[in-house]
Design a protein around this motif. Sequence first.
Motif, mmCIF file in Angstrom:
data_model
loop_
_atom_site.group_PDB
_atom_site.id
_atom_site.type_symbol
_atom_site.label_atom_id
_atom_site.label_comp_id
_atom_site.label_asym_id
_atom_site.label_seq_id
_atom_site.Cartn_x
_atom_site.Cartn_y
_atom_site.Cartn_z
ATOM 1 N N THR B 87 -7.554 -109.082 63.509
ATOM 2 C CA THR B 87 -7.533 -107.801 64.218
ATOM 3 C C THR B 87 -6.146 -107.543 64.789
ATOM 4 O O THR B 87 -5.575 -108.407 65.463
ATOM 5 N N GLY B 88 -5.604 -106.370 64.498
ATOM 6 C CA GLY B 88 -4.273 -106.008 64.996
ATOM 7 C C GLY B 88 -4.353 -104.940 66.063
ATOM 8 O O GLY B 88 -5.341 -104.848 66.797
ATOM 9 N N ASP B 89 -3.318 -104.125 66.142
ATOM 10 C CA ASP B 89 -3.263 -103.068 67.145
ATOM 11 C C ASP B 89 -4.071 -101.851 66.686
ATOM 12 O O ASP B 89 -4.293 -101.654 65.492
ATOM 13 N N PRO B 90 -4.469 -101.022 67.633
ATOM 14 C CA PRO B 90 -5.138 -99.768 67.255
ATOM 15 C C PRO B 90 -4.193 -98.894 66.428
ATOM 16 O O PRO B 90 -2.972 -99.096 66.448
ATOM 17 N N PRO B 91 -4.727 -97.910 65.735
ATOM 18 C CA PRO B 91 -3.866 -97.003 64.960
ATOM 19 C C PRO B 91 -2.819 -96.341 65.843
ATOM 20 O O PRO B 91 -3.105 -95.946 66.977
ATOM 21 N N ALA B 92 -1.619 -96.244 65.331
ATOM 22 C CA ALA B 92 -0.537 -95.606 66.098
ATOM 23 C C ALA B 92 -0.467 -94.116 65.803
ATOM 24 O O ALA B 92 0.358 -93.406 66.384
ATOM 25 N N GLY B 105 -3.530 -91.313 72.545
ATOM 26 C CA GLY B 105 -4.307 -91.856 73.648
ATOM 27 C C GLY B 105 -5.207 -90.853 74.345
ATOM 28 O O GLY B 105 -5.904 -91.208 75.292
ATOM 29 N N ARG B 106 -5.188 -89.620 73.878
ATOM 30 C CA ARG B 106 -6.039 -88.598 74.501
ATOM 31 C C ARG B 106 -7.076 -88.108 73.501
ATOM 32 O O ARG B 106 -6.779 -87.952 72.312
ATOM 33 N N VAL B 107 -8.277 -87.859 74.010
ATOM 34 C CA VAL B 107 -9.334 -87.313 73.165
ATOM 35 C C VAL B 107 -9.265 -85.790 73.222
ATOM 36 O O VAL B 107 -9.252 -85.203 74.313
ATOM 37 N N GLY B 142 2.064 -86.098 68.602
ATOM 38 C CA GLY B 142 0.984 -86.159 69.583
ATOM 39 C C GLY B 142 0.880 -84.942 70.471
ATOM 40 O O GLY B 142 -0.128 -84.761 71.161
ATOM 41 N N ASP B 143 1.904 -84.098 70.497
ATOM 42 C CA ASP B 143 1.847 -82.892 71.331
ATOM 43 C C ASP B 143 1.102 -81.782 70.576
ATOM 44 O O ASP B 143 1.474 -81.442 69.447
ATOM 45 N N PRO B 144 0.073 -81.203 71.218
ATOM 46 C CA PRO B 144 -0.667 -80.136 70.536
ATOM 47 C C PRO B 144 0.184 -78.869 70.375
ATOM 48 O O PRO B 144 0.853 -78.442 71.310
ATOM 49 N N LEU B 145 0.148 -78.302 69.180
ATOM 50 C CA LEU B 145 0.919 -77.087 68.893
ATOM 51 C C LEU B 145 0.028 -75.864 68.807
ATOM 52 O O LEU B 145 0.527 -74.748 68.721
ATOM 53 N N GLY B 146 -1.278 -76.059 68.817
ATOM 54 C CA GLY B 146 -2.181 -74.918 68.774
ATOM 55 C C GLY B 146 -3.254 -75.085 67.720
ATOM 56 O O GLY B 146 -3.183 -75.966 66.865
ATOM 57 N N ARG B 147 -4.281 -74.222 67.862
ATOM 58 C CA ARG B 147 -5.363 -74.195 66.893
ATOM 59 C C ARG B 147 -5.253 -72.919 66.064
ATOM 60 O O ARG B 147 -4.865 -71.870 66.587
ATOM 61 N N PHE B 148 -5.620 -73.021 64.818
ATOM 62 C CA PHE B 148 -5.530 -71.889 63.907
ATOM 63 C C PHE B 148 -6.902 -71.677 63.277
ATOM 64 O O PHE B 148 -7.429 -72.577 62.607
ATOM 65 N N THR B 149 -7.477 -70.520 63.506
ATOM 66 C CA THR B 149 -8.804 -70.218 62.975
ATOM 67 C C THR B 149 -8.671 -69.456 61.654
ATOM 68 O O THR B 149 -7.573 -69.042 61.271
ATOM 69 N N ASP B 150 -9.776 -69.281 60.974
ATOM 70 C CA ASP B 150 -9.810 -68.535 59.709
ATOM 71 C C ASP B 150 -8.878 -69.120 58.657
ATOM 72 O O ASP B 150 -8.302 -68.388 57.839
ATOM 73 N N VAL B 151 -8.700 -70.430 58.703
ATOM 74 C CA VAL B 151 -7.920 -71.106 57.670
ATOM 75 C C VAL B 151 -8.856 -71.446 56.518
ATOM 76 O O VAL B 151 -9.986 -71.903 56.723
ATOM 77 N N SER B 152 -8.394 -71.212 55.306
ATOM 78 C CA SER B 152 -9.210 -71.504 54.125
ATOM 79 C C SER B 152 -9.669 -72.963 54.138
ATOM 80 O O SER B 152 -8.979 -73.845 54.649
ATOM 81 N N THR B 153 -10.824 -73.193 53.544
ATOM 82 C CA THR B 153 -11.314 -74.574 53.466
ATOM 83 C C THR B 153 -10.547 -75.406 52.448
ATOM 84 O O THR B 153 -10.823 -76.591 52.286
ATOM 85 N N GLU B 353 -4.798 -106.098 58.112
ATOM 86 C CA GLU B 353 -5.528 -106.425 59.329
ATOM 87 C C GLU B 353 -6.376 -105.225 59.713
ATOM 88 O O GLU B 353 -6.114 -104.093 59.275
ATOM 89 N N LEU B 354 -7.362 -105.482 60.536
ATOM 90 C CA LEU B 354 -8.142 -104.380 61.073
ATOM 91 C C LEU B 354 -7.329 -103.667 62.142
ATOM 92 O O LEU B 354 -6.612 -104.305 62.907
ATOM 93 N N ALA B 355 -7.443 -102.351 62.152
ATOM 94 C CA ALA B 355 -6.821 -101.569 63.228
ATOM 95 C C ALA B 355 -7.961 -101.055 64.089
ATOM 96 O O ALA B 355 -8.562 -100.036 63.776
ATOM 97 N N PRO B 356 -8.273 -101.766 65.157
ATOM 98 C CA PRO B 356 -9.471 -101.414 65.936
ATOM 99 C C PRO B 356 -9.300 -100.081 66.647
ATOM 100 O O PRO B 356 -8.203 -99.689 67.022
ATOM 101 N N THR B 357 -10.400 -99.395 66.795
ATOM 102 C CA THR B 357 -10.385 -98.144 67.530
ATOM 103 C C THR B 357 -11.072 -98.368 68.877
ATOM 104 O O THR B 357 -11.865 -99.285 69.034
ATOM 105 N N SER B 358 -10.784 -97.514 69.813
ATOM 106 C CA SER B 358 -11.206 -97.758 71.189
ATOM 107 C C SER B 358 -12.708 -97.836 71.329
ATOM 108 O O SER B 358 -13.227 -98.470 72.235
ATOM 109 N N GLU B 359 -13.428 -97.123 70.446
ATOM 110 C CA GLU B 359 -14.868 -97.073 70.584
ATOM 111 C C GLU B 359 -15.579 -98.075 69.697
ATOM 112 O O GLU B 359 -16.798 -98.117 69.675
ATOM 113 N N ALA B 360 -14.801 -98.853 68.946
ATOM 114 C CA ALA B 360 -15.440 -99.840 68.077
ATOM 115 C C ALA B 360 -16.075 -100.941 68.921
ATOM 116 O O ALA B 360 -15.546 -101.299 69.966
#
Lengths: 160, 361
Positions: B87-92, B105-107, B142-153, B353-360
Motif C-alpha cells: 500500500t502506497g500513498d493516496p492518489p495525488a 483533499g476536498r470533497v 485542484g482549484d475549481p474553475l467552474g461548472r458547465f451545463t448542457d455539455v454533450s455526452t 502498489e495500491l493507492a488507498p483512498t480515504s474512504e477505503a
Amino acid sequence: MSYEDYVAARWSALYRTAYLLTSSHADAEDLVQTTLVKAYLSWAKVSSAASPDAYVRRILTNAFLSGRRPLRVARERLVEQAPEIEAPETPYDERLVLWPHIASLPARQRAVVVLRYYEDLSEQQIADALGCSTGTVKSTASDALRSLRTRLGQQEGATS
Amino acid sequence: MNLDQTLTDELRTVATELRTPPPPPAAELVRLAERQRTRARLRAAGIAVVAAAAVVTALALGGQLGKPDAAPSPAPRPTDLPTALPTGDPPAIPFIENDRLHVAGRVQPGSWVAVQTREGSSVAYLDDANDLTQTIALFDDGDPLGRFTDVSTQVVVLSPHGARAAWVERDGSRWFLVVYDFQTHREQGRLAVDARTMGHVGVENEGWESLGSVDDTGTVRWGGVLQGHVWTPDGEPQDTAPDADAGTPSGRFPVDEGVVSLSPDGAWGAWTVDRTGDRPQGTTDTPDQYDVEVAAQRPGQPGTRIRLPLPRDSNASGIDWETTGTFLVTVFDDPTGVSWHYVRCSVVTRDCELAPTSEAP
C-alpha cells in the motif's frame, strides 16, 4: 408503453428481421439484443417517437451494418462493399430460389432488400432507416436486383 | 419470374417458418444497458472511477513491471500472481469514490461518475447525464474553475499537456464546439456545429461525428466515417479526409496510438490490452470480456515493453499519469463494475502498489 412491454411484444418481429439480415440464429439473437440495449439507452426518445418501431428499426439496421464493418475501418471509413455473408443456416428448401442468393448479398444491399420486400417500406422510409438518400436506396436496390438476376441466370445455366 | 413478388414471397416464407427463441428477461437487457452506459464512458474517457467499498486487500494485481531494457515477456498465468500489493500513498490527482469527487483533499458537492486529469488540468463529470447532455466541472491544480451545463455526452478531450480542453455544448437548439484554455481560464473559442452530426440528435448513424483530439494550442480535430475536420479558434474550419489509419498501430506502439496514454514528458506510453492478444481493450468482439492487462513501453522501443497482468475476471479502465514516472490505473475485479480500486504503477521502480483512498476500509 414500458420498455418491458415493448421487448415482450416486439422481440419476435425484430428477431425475424434480424434473421433475414444475418441468416444466422446466433447473429440474429445478438443483433436483436444489441438493438434492444441501444433502445433502452435511448428509451425516452424511442417511446416518445411518432413510430417507436421505425426508431428501433433504424437502430437495428445501423447495428447490423456497423457490426459488419471490418474492425480497422469501423471507426473512420465507410466501406463500399461489406464482406459477403456466409450461406444461411436454413436447410435447403427447393421452394426458395432466391433466399440463398439474398443471404450472400453485401450487407447494405441485403438491408435494402429486406426493408423493401419484407418490411414493405417505401424508399423514403428505407432512406430514413439507413440514414442515406432515396437516390442511394434506389441505386443500392438496383445493384441488388441486378446481382440476383445474374446469380439466378448462372444457376439456371448450371442446371440446364 | 416476377422478381419483386418472388422476393417478397420467399422472405415472408423464411420469416414465417422461423422458430424464434423466447425473449430474454427485460431486466437482463436493462442490466446490460446500464453496464454498457457506464463502461463506455469510462473507457472512452480514459478516466478514473472508484465506487462502493473497495476491498483493496483482495486485489491481486501483479507488480512485475519488467525492466525497461528487457525483452517483452509473456504474461504470468493468473495462478502465478501475488495475492496482494503493498500500500502506497493516496492518489495525488482528483479521484472519485462512492460517487464523491475528491480534489486536493476536498470533497466537491454533488454526485460524480468520472474524472480525468492531465498535468494538473482536470475535467469531472457530474452524475446528471440525459440522452444528450451532462454537466462537467473543470479544475486547475485542484482549484475549481467552474461548472458547465448542457455539455454533450461525448467525452471531453484534453490536450497532451493539459493546456486545452474541447467539448461539444448545446445552447438552446444550437450546438457548438468549444475550446477552453486552462492557462487563461477562459474559453478560447467556439464554432457552430450541426446538431445531427455533432449533437448526436436522433438515432446513431454513419453521419455522426465525434471529437478526436485537441492540441496544446487549441487546434481541434473531429470527424466520423464520412468526413474529418480540423479547426483552430480564430480560423476557419477545414474539411479533411477521414483518418483511414485510425485504429492502426503507428509503429511507436503495438496498438492504435489513440488508446495509449502518454506520460507528461512523452517518454512512456501505457495502455490496456486484451490478454488474449495485443488488441486494445474495448475492441474485442465480446464487450463483456474481462481478460485484460496493462502494458507500457517507450515509444518506438518494443524491447522496453512491460506488461502488468491482472487477475482473472478483473478489468482495467483509465490510465492517468500522476508524474512523469507513475500512473494510476483504475481496476475493478467485479464483472458488474461495482468494486473499483486504484493502483499506482511506476516505470521507474517497475513496481505497482495500491493507492488507498480515504474512504477505503
